[in-house]
Design a protein around this motif. Sequence first.
Motif, PDB file in Angstrom:
ATOM      1  N   LYS A 105     -13.792 -77.742 -55.156  1.00 17.72           N
ATOM      2  CA  LYS A 105     -14.430 -78.221 -53.932  1.00 17.72           C
ATOM      3  C   LYS A 105     -14.882 -77.073 -53.032  1.00 17.72           C
ATOM      4  CE  LYS A 105     -11.187 -82.072 -54.048  1.00 17.72           C
ATOM      5  NZ  LYS A 105      -9.922 -82.547 -53.468  1.00 17.72           N
ATOM      6  N   VAL A 106     -14.137 -75.977 -53.037  1.00 16.87           N
ATOM      7  CA  VAL A 106     -14.441 -74.868 -52.133  1.00 16.87           C
ATOM      8  C   VAL A 106     -15.475 -73.908 -52.718  1.00 16.87           C
ATOM      9  CG1 VAL A 106     -13.458 -72.849 -50.959  1.00 16.87           C
ATOM     10  CG2 VAL A 106     -12.176 -74.977 -51.031  1.00 16.87           C
ATOM     11  N   ILE A 107     -15.316 -73.545 -54.010  1.00 14.65           N
ATOM     12  CA  ILE A 107     -16.186 -72.534 -54.621  1.00 14.65           C
ATOM     13  C   ILE A 107     -17.170 -73.150 -55.601  1.00 14.65           C
ATOM     14  CG2 ILE A 107     -16.195 -70.413 -56.020  1.00 14.65           C
ATOM     15  CD1 ILE A 107     -13.489 -69.749 -54.821  1.00 14.65           C
ATOM     16  N   ALA A 114     -10.222 -84.109 -58.040  1.00 16.17           N
ATOM     17  CA  ALA A 114     -11.610 -83.702 -57.793  1.00 16.17           C
ATOM     18  C   ALA A 114     -12.558 -84.890 -57.919  1.00 16.17           C
ATOM     19  CB  ALA A 114     -12.026 -82.608 -58.765  1.00 16.17           C
ATOM     20  N   GLN A 115     -12.003 -86.063 -58.172  1.00 13.50           N
ATOM     21  CA  GLN A 115     -12.820 -87.253 -58.397  1.00 13.50           C
ATOM     22  C   GLN A 115     -13.750 -87.505 -57.213  1.00 13.50           C
ATOM     23  OE1 GLN A 115     -10.471 -90.715 -59.188  1.00 13.50           O
ATOM     24  NE2 GLN A 115     -12.206 -91.992 -59.778  1.00 13.50           N
ATOM     25  N   GLY A 116     -15.020 -87.755 -57.542  1.00 12.51           N
ATOM     26  CA  GLY A 116     -16.009 -88.021 -56.504  1.00 12.51           C
ATOM     27  C   GLY A 116     -16.694 -86.772 -55.978  1.00 12.51           C
ATOM     28  N   PHE A 117     -16.220 -85.584 -56.383  1.00 15.86           N
ATOM     29  CA  PHE A 117     -16.843 -84.339 -55.926  1.00 15.86           C
ATOM     30  C   PHE A 117     -17.608 -83.663 -57.062  1.00 15.86           C
ATOM     31  CE2 PHE A 117     -13.547 -85.169 -52.868  1.00 15.86           C
ATOM     32  CZ  PHE A 117     -14.127 -84.793 -51.670  1.00 15.86           C
ATOM     33  N   ALA A 118     -16.897 -83.165 -58.057  1.00 12.58           N
ATOM     34  CA  ALA A 118     -17.544 -82.500 -59.188  1.00 12.58           C
ATOM     35  C   ALA A 118     -16.564 -82.447 -60.345  1.00 12.58           C
ATOM     36  CB  ALA A 118     -17.974 -81.082 -58.797  1.00 12.58           C
ATOM     37  N   VAL A 129     -14.296 -80.864 -63.228  1.00 12.86           N
ATOM     38  CA  VAL A 129     -13.596 -79.593 -63.368  1.00 12.86           C
ATOM     39  C   VAL A 129     -13.562 -79.233 -64.849  1.00 12.86           C
ATOM     40  CG1 VAL A 129     -11.432 -78.344 -62.987  1.00 12.86           C
ATOM     41  CG2 VAL A 129     -12.164 -80.107 -61.361  1.00 12.86           C
ATOM     42  N   THR A 130     -14.262 -78.176 -65.209  1.00  6.30           N
ATOM     43  CA  THR A 130     -14.312 -77.733 -66.605  1.00  6.30           C
ATOM     44  C   THR A 130     -13.277 -76.634 -66.821  1.00  6.30           C
ATOM     45  OG1 THR A 130     -16.674 -78.241 -66.773  1.00  6.30           O
ATOM     46  CG2 THR A 130     -15.761 -76.728 -68.408  1.00  6.30           C
TER      47      THR A 130
END
Length: 302
Positions: free
Chosen positions: A241-243, A273-277, A279-280
């Motif tokens: 979320k930050v970077i 992180a759901q709803g943001f992006a 995470v790979t």
Amino acid sequence: MTTLFSQEAVSIGVDVGGTKIATGVLRGDELHDRHVQPTPETGWEAVLDAIAAQVSTLQARHPDARLVGVGIPGPLNSDRTRVKFAPNIYGFTDVPMVDGLRERLGQRIMLENDAKAAALAEAHLGAARGSESSIYVTVSTGIGAGIVLNGRIWRGRHGIAGELGHVTVMPGGPVSGAGLDGALEAIASGTAIARDASYALNRDVSTAEAFELAQQGHPGARRVVQQAMKHIGVALADLQKVIDPEVFVIGGGVASVGDYFFLGVQKAADEYAQGFAPVTIRRAQLGPDAGVIGAALAAQHS
């Protein structure tokens, strides 16, 4: 990905650890002449002597390897010439690494934090190769990280960017080696897992045994390792979320557990992180060579 390193470049990388010093020659994208020796336990002067002796040996065999990078497990001063402290190496407090090695070798030395060196290696030659941005996380005795943006290590204003293990995730929780209560590495590192599993099972339990018992369904061990994996996954979700990096790469001894660890961390990261992006997360590819390769790469772009 932006590339900053020449395929023809030749450099020497030195990875200094609490128990061993690893060295090697990076020629293009291949590591040659790797050597490992015990880390001296008689003080920093002896460690510098050992590094200088091995670098001299490698340069005698590879005369074109004139660039030297050294990775060290500890925070550095702002101009990366001194090691503030390396808690796992005897006598390593306020050590003038660059000046000391320059005196011994008569040449320029590039000093780098070991987690940042490994991040550079994985970004250019490992699991994050081809990405524009990546964050390398090592989960071992402690927890460290390195951030690579557009091919370069991101250090922040004061050079501390990437100190993920010292991020507070549980105020009032266990105290870390840095004296902070509730830091991530005091809760989710290999050391923390072994500590909590030993308490839960009322006997000495290693990190590896804790994971083994958890996978066998032992309720106490399973709760301990699942809590640790959850905290790591949440930390990655927060960093996303930050970077918003393209990829996370995880290495270190705890990550060697394999699928069980990665699936647990991924599950928590996805949830938070759901709803943001998305995470790979990828597994580190370079193993014990990452520190040597990263130090050698750092020397090429000092």
